[in-house]
Write a protein that holds these residues in place. Structure first.
Motif, PDB file in Angstrom:
ATOM      1  N   GLN A 131      -1.788  -3.377  10.458  1.00  0.00           N
ATOM      2  CA  GLN A 131      -1.380  -3.993   9.186  1.00  0.00           C
ATOM      3  C   GLN A 131      -1.850  -5.447   9.121  1.00  0.00           C
ATOM      4  O   GLN A 131      -2.449  -5.874   8.124  1.00  0.00           O
ATOM      5  N   LYS A 132      -1.577  -6.208  10.153  1.00  0.00           N
ATOM      6  CA  LYS A 132      -1.950  -7.629  10.171  1.00  0.00           C
ATOM      7  C   LYS A 132      -3.467  -7.804  10.139  1.00  0.00           C
ATOM      8  O   LYS A 132      -3.990  -8.683   9.443  1.00  0.00           O
ATOM      9  N   ASN A 133      -4.159  -6.981  10.898  1.00  0.00           N
ATOM     10  CA  ASN A 133      -5.621  -7.087  10.939  1.00  0.00           C
ATOM     11  C   ASN A 133      -6.239  -6.758   9.582  1.00  0.00           C
ATOM     12  O   ASN A 133      -7.215  -7.402   9.155  1.00  0.00           O
ATOM     13  N   LEU A 134      -5.662  -5.767   8.895  1.00  0.00           N
ATOM     14  CA  LEU A 134      -6.193  -5.400   7.582  1.00  0.00           C
ATOM     15  C   LEU A 134      -5.864  -6.472   6.544  1.00  0.00           C
ATOM     16  O   LEU A 134      -6.673  -6.755   5.654  1.00  0.00           O
ATOM     17  N   GLU A 135      -4.679  -7.072   6.644  1.00  0.00           N
ATOM     18  CA  GLU A 135      -4.353  -8.198   5.758  1.00  0.00           C
ATOM     19  C   GLU A 135      -5.375  -9.327   5.915  1.00  0.00           C
ATOM     20  O   GLU A 135      -5.846  -9.902   4.920  1.00  0.00           O
ATOM     21  N   ASN A 136      -5.724  -9.617   7.147  1.00  0.00           N
ATOM     22  CA  ASN A 136      -6.701 -10.677   7.402  1.00  0.00           C
ATOM     23  C   ASN A 136      -8.082 -10.300   6.883  1.00  0.00           C
ATOM     24  O   ASN A 136      -8.786 -11.126   6.286  1.00  0.00           O
ATOM     25  N   TYR A 137      -8.466  -9.058   7.096  1.00  0.00           N
ATOM     26  CA  TYR A 137      -9.783  -8.603   6.645  1.00  0.00           C
ATOM     27  C   TYR A 137      -9.905  -8.662   5.122  1.00  0.00           C
ATOM     28  O   TYR A 137     -10.915  -9.114   4.579  1.00  0.00           O
ATOM     29  N   LEU A 138      -8.865  -8.202   4.432  1.00  0.00           N
ATOM     30  CA  LEU A 138      -8.894  -8.152   2.965  1.00  0.00           C
ATOM     31  C   LEU A 138      -8.539  -9.494   2.327  1.00  0.00           C
ATOM     32  O   LEU A 138      -8.747  -9.672   1.125  1.00  0.00           O
ATOM     33  N   ASP A 139      -8.001 -10.394   3.123  1.00  0.00           N
ATOM     34  CA  ASP A 139      -7.481 -11.662   2.610  1.00  0.00           C
ATOM     35  C   ASP A 139      -6.433 -11.398   1.523  1.00  0.00           C
ATOM     36  O   ASP A 139      -6.474 -11.963   0.424  1.00  0.00           O
ATOM     37  N   ALA A 171      -2.706   4.708  13.275  1.00  0.00           N
ATOM     38  CA  ALA A 171      -2.885   3.261  13.222  1.00  0.00           C
ATOM     39  C   ALA A 171      -3.759   2.776  14.380  1.00  0.00           C
ATOM     40  O   ALA A 171      -4.577   1.856  14.215  1.00  0.00           O
ATOM     41  N   ALA A 172      -3.601   3.394  15.542  1.00  0.00           N
ATOM     42  CA  ALA A 172      -4.421   3.022  16.697  1.00  0.00           C
ATOM     43  C   ALA A 172      -5.892   3.308  16.440  1.00  0.00           C
ATOM     44  O   ALA A 172      -6.777   2.507  16.788  1.00  0.00           O
ATOM     45  N   VAL A 173      -6.166   4.459  15.826  1.00  0.00           N
ATOM     46  CA  VAL A 173      -7.552   4.803  15.476  1.00  0.00           C
ATOM     47  C   VAL A 173      -8.107   3.798  14.469  1.00  0.00           C
ATOM     48  O   VAL A 173      -9.230   3.294  14.610  1.00  0.00           O
ATOM     49  N   LEU A 174      -7.320   3.503  13.455  1.00  0.00           N
ATOM     50  CA  LEU A 174      -7.771   2.574  12.416  1.00  0.00           C
ATOM     51  C   LEU A 174      -7.973   1.161  12.957  1.00  0.00           C
ATOM     52  O   LEU A 174      -8.913   0.462  12.572  1.00  0.00           O
ATOM     53  N   ALA A 175      -7.095   0.732  13.851  1.00  0.00           N
ATOM     54  CA  ALA A 175      -7.243  -0.594  14.455  1.00  0.00           C
ATOM     55  C   ALA A 175      -8.526  -0.677  15.274  1.00  0.00           C
ATOM     56  O   ALA A 175      -9.185  -1.725  15.316  1.00  0.00           O
ATOM     57  N   ALA A 176      -8.902   0.443  15.895  1.00  0.00           N
ATOM     58  CA  ALA A 176     -10.147   0.478  16.678  1.00  0.00           C
ATOM     59  C   ALA A 176     -11.371   0.470  15.765  1.00  0.00           C
ATOM     60  O   ALA A 176     -12.417  -0.106  16.119  1.00  0.00           O
ATOM     61  N   LYS A 177     -11.257   1.090  14.592  1.00  0.00           N
ATOM     62  CA  LYS A 177     -12.412   1.225  13.707  1.00  0.00           C
ATOM     63  C   LYS A 177     -12.586   0.048  12.749  1.00  0.00           C
ATOM     64  O   LYS A 177     -13.702  -0.227  12.299  1.00  0.00           O
ATOM     65  N   LEU A 178     -11.502  -0.659  12.433  1.00  0.00           N
ATOM     66  CA  LEU A 178     -11.577  -1.733  11.440  1.00  0.00           C
ATOM     67  C   LEU A 178     -12.639  -2.792  11.773  1.00  0.00           C
ATOM     68  O   LEU A 178     -13.368  -3.219  10.859  1.00  0.00           O
ATOM     69  N   PRO A 179     -12.779  -3.217  13.027  1.00  0.00           N
ATOM     70  CA  PRO A 179     -13.818  -4.214  13.316  1.00  0.00           C
ATOM     71  C   PRO A 179     -15.236  -3.725  13.014  1.00  0.00           C
ATOM     72  O   PRO A 179     -16.160  -4.540  12.910  1.00  0.00           O
ATOM     73  N   SER A 218      -6.856   5.281   0.741  1.00  0.00           N
ATOM     74  CA  SER A 218      -6.690   6.435   1.612  1.00  0.00           C
ATOM     75  C   SER A 218      -7.478   6.217   2.898  1.00  0.00           C
ATOM     76  O   SER A 218      -8.564   5.630   2.875  1.00  0.00           O
ATOM     77  N   PHE A 219      -6.919   6.695   4.009  1.00  0.00           N
ATOM     78  CA  PHE A 219      -7.634   6.678   5.284  1.00  0.00           C
ATOM     79  C   PHE A 219      -7.971   8.102   5.724  1.00  0.00           C
ATOM     80  O   PHE A 219      -8.053   8.397   6.923  1.00  0.00           O
ATOM     81  N   PHE A 220      -8.151   8.997   4.756  1.00  0.00           N
ATOM     82  CA  PHE A 220      -8.604  10.364   5.054  1.00  0.00           C
ATOM     83  C   PHE A 220      -9.839  10.270   5.949  1.00  0.00           C
ATOM     84  O   PHE A 220     -10.645   9.345   5.809  1.00  0.00           O
ATOM     85  N   PRO A 221     -10.006  11.195   6.909  1.00  0.00           N
ATOM     86  CA  PRO A 221     -11.053  11.034   7.918  1.00  0.00           C
ATOM     87  C   PRO A 221     -12.462  10.748   7.393  1.00  0.00           C
ATOM     88  O   PRO A 221     -13.219  10.023   8.040  1.00  0.00           O
ATOM     89  N   SER A 222     -12.813  11.289   6.220  1.00  0.00           N
ATOM     90  CA  SER A 222     -14.172  11.101   5.722  1.00  0.00           C
ATOM     91  C   SER A 222     -14.387   9.776   5.006  1.00  0.00           C
ATOM     92  O   SER A 222     -15.519   9.445   4.635  1.00  0.00           O
ATOM     93  N   LYS A 223     -13.328   9.000   4.808  1.00  0.00           N
ATOM     94  CA  LYS A 223     -13.470   7.728   4.099  1.00  0.00           C
ATOM     95  C   LYS A 223     -14.272   6.718   4.928  1.00  0.00           C
ATOM     96  O   LYS A 223     -14.453   6.888   6.131  1.00  0.00           O
ATOM     97  N   ASN A 224     -14.715   5.658   4.281  1.00  0.00           N
ATOM     98  CA  ASN A 224     -15.487   4.628   4.992  1.00  0.00           C
ATOM     99  C   ASN A 224     -14.692   4.057   6.161  1.00  0.00           C
ATOM    100  O   ASN A 224     -15.257   3.731   7.198  1.00  0.00           O
ATOM    101  N   LEU A 225     -13.393   3.906   5.977  1.00  0.00           N
ATOM    102  CA  LEU A 225     -12.472   3.595   7.071  1.00  0.00           C
ATOM    103  C   LEU A 225     -11.477   4.744   7.134  1.00  0.00           C
ATOM    104  O   LEU A 225     -10.530   4.805   6.345  1.00  0.00           O
ATOM    105  N   GLY A 226     -11.708   5.671   8.057  1.00  0.00           N
ATOM    106  CA  GLY A 226     -10.888   6.875   8.113  1.00  0.00           C
ATOM    107  C   GLY A 226     -10.209   7.028   9.455  1.00  0.00           C
ATOM    108  O   GLY A 226     -10.738   6.623  10.498  1.00  0.00           O
ATOM    109  N   CYS A 227      -9.017   7.623   9.436  1.00  0.00           N
ATOM    110  CA  CYS A 227      -8.318   7.914  10.686  1.00  0.00           C
ATOM    111  C   CYS A 227      -8.616   9.350  11.099  1.00  0.00           C
ATOM    112  O   CYS A 227      -9.558   9.971  10.593  1.00  0.00           O
TER     113      CYS A 227
END
Length: 377
Positions: free
Chosen positions: A43-51, A242-250, A187-196
């Protein structure tokens, strides 16, 4: 040549498994499966990314849209304007909340909601607009926000397909898509640009009061355990996702740049084919992050081409084959076919090609040459 996938999640995973695997294992060993540290980290990392001030994770993108509307306090009978040419989830949640969906036509070039159609659809019952950033390209948000301000309407961005895209205002200012309206949903559906690796979603807002309301709604209306202050739902992003998304967000910007690069190669291959219209891109290069690469075909049997591609080992998709206003669930005698000229034409012409981070030059050459040979007979 390796097998062509519409979305190559396995190939993407192979590049990041050394980060993803221990992140998932950490959640399992710590057994913090719901609202654990990984959720708060992401959550915090995505807030920072999106500003953006507030990211509220939830269970999926459809819930994100529904909860956003609940948070705004929309009431049964309120009218919500959205695009006719999109996935059903956008209008589904409007109907589920007993709001009144008002579908309008889209632009023929970028497939996004037509601002003139929005203006014509506004009535005294209109309370909100839901622009959909379709296929990865931002809608005309500056115009949408001007309309909303003039008529005192809410704007809920459906950002399920465009996370990471940038919108550039007329004055040159850039902001992340999904953070422009009163509230955004993704959405974080697996096929999205950022997907879980399952279902997941999130809501974005810069409004402190709205964020507080939404945080209660996603958790049964509770701010304090067993104290239910608002009517809520059970919609939480689990810690493994969330762990998957945190790994992929960077990697998100890199993923989007790879999609843009693949789109450039497609564009170049089809440049001199008159019967193919490649995707229009508005504004700067990062305004379109190509969740889908969607062609318009002129004078080509789209369905025959799709069949031919499948026979040649090339997956493809038709997004979307039936307008929402013609779907049985959302048909309404208020609708006039003359108001949906563009959408009614697009559903006959569009075809989406493989688009993901692992596409290579050999695959793109095979895909494009196969299509051109079919068209040229």
């Amino acid at each position: 040549m390796k097998k062509i996938q519409m979305v190559d999640l396995k190939g993407q995973y192979s590049q990041i498994k050394d980060v993803v695997n221990p992140a998932i294992q950490d959640v399992i060993e710590n057994t913090a499966f719901i609202n654990g540290p990984k959720v708060h980290e992401f959550q915090k990392n995505l807030e920072n990314y999106l500003d953006v001030k507030h990211v509220i994770p939830c269970a999926n993108g459809t819930d994100a849209l529904q909860i956003a509307m609940m948070g705004l306090g929309l009431k049964p009978g309120d009218e919500v304007i959205t695009a006719d040419f999109t996935f059903a989830a956008t209008v589904e949640v409007i109907a589920l909340l007993q709001l009144t969906p008002v579908l309008v036509d889209v632009n023929p070039d970028d497939f996004n909601i037509n601002v003139e159609a929005i203006k014509k659809a506004i009535t005294t019952k209109t309370k909100a607009i839901v622009p959909v950033h379709l296929f990865g390209q931002c809608a005309n948000m500056e115009a949408v926000m001007d309309i909303a301000k003039a008529h005192n309407l809410y704007v809920i961005e459906d950002n399920a397909q465009a996370i990471g895209a940038n919108y550039t205002y007329a004055n040159g200012e850039k902001v992340k898509v999904g953070t422009i309206g009163h509230v955004g949903a993704t959405s974080f559906f697996p096929s999205k640009n950022l997907g879980c690796y399952g279902d997941g979603g999130a809501i974005f807002t810069n409004d402190d009061d709205l964020a507080h309301t939404i945080r209660g709604i996603v958790n049964h209306g509770m701010y304090e355990r067993y104290h239910h202050d608002v009517v809520g739902v059970n919609s939480r992003l689990d810690s493994i996702q969330a762990a998957v998304l945190a790994a992929k967000l960077p990697h998100l910007d890199s993923y989007n740049n790879k999609r843009i690069a693949a789109a450039n190669k497609y564009d170049a291959a089809f440049k001199n084919v008159p019967s193919i219209e490649t995707p229009v891109r508005n504004g700067d290069v990062d305004n379109h992050v190509f969740h889908q690469y969607t062609l318009k075909l002129k004078g080509v049997d789209r369905d025959a081409l799709a069949k031919h591609l499948n026979e040649k080992g090339i997956p493809c998709g038709v997004y979307y084959p039936i307008p929402l206003h013609q779907q049985k669930a959302y048909a309404d005698e208020r609708y006039n076919e003359a108001d949906f000229v563009v959408t009614n034409q697009l559903v006959k012409e569009v075809i989406s090609l493989p688009m993901h981070t692992e596409l290579d030059n050999e695959q793109i050459e095979y895909i494009t040459s196969t299509i051109i040979k079919f068209i040229n007979g």
